[in-house]
Scaffold this motif. Structure first.
Motif: not given
Length: 163
Positions: A115-132
């Motif tokens: 599904x390379x033509x579709x944007x990611x709808x959801x992500x995950x954030x690392x609670x420790x550093x705050x980054x996706x």
């Protein structure tokens, strides 16, 4: 209908603790039409029956059967949120949370390869550093990032040593 027949009908297996599903059976369980979608929604915070039904467009009897099956195999736990009624919300068990990185890795793979033509709808954030995050599997010995080309299957003895 017996527990075994009901479990087969609803995409789960009746079992006691020592007879938990194998990896192949877990893949089949997650591959069942509704189970993965239910677990995904619960992970993202949709925990109540009505909200799950609305988000997924699933029939109430099917949702009830799937939720009961996922509770039975210890992927979900049921929590009463109304003392006066049998109304529950559903949460991932600690064991189910441990396999979330594998689910995310499979999701990423399908996005990157199918599904390379579709944007990611959801992500995950690392609670420790705050980054996706972008999950990676690393070697517990050297810390190197692993992919299928880096791996060699081996047969282990009953003691867990490579033969």
């Amino acid at each position: 209908m017996s527990t075994s027949e009901r479990s087969q009908r609803h995409g789960t297996r009746a079992h006691c603790q020592p007879d938990l599903p194998t990896a192949q059976e877990l893949f089949a369980l997650l591959g069942e039409r509704w189970n993965y979608a239910i677990l995904r929604e619960v992970f993202y915070g949709v925990e109540r029956f009505g909200a799950l039904q609305r988000n997924l467009g699933i029939a109430p009897n099917t949702l009830t059967a799937r939720l009961n099956g996922l509770v039975e195999v210890d992927l979900l736990e049921r929590h009463r949120y109304r003392p006066d009624k049998d109304w529950f919300d559903y949460r991932l068990t600690a064991g189910a949370r441990e396999i979330v990185p594998a689910w995310i890795t499979l999701s990423q793979w399908t996005h990157n390869h199918w599904h390379t033509d579709q944007p990611m709808r959801r992500g995950l954030r690392h609670r420790t550093c705050g980054e996706l995050i972008t999950p990676q599997i690393i070697c517990g010995h050297c810390g190197g990032v692993l992919n299928g080309l880096d791996l060699e299957p081996v047969v282990l003895s009953a003691e867990g040593d490579a033969e």
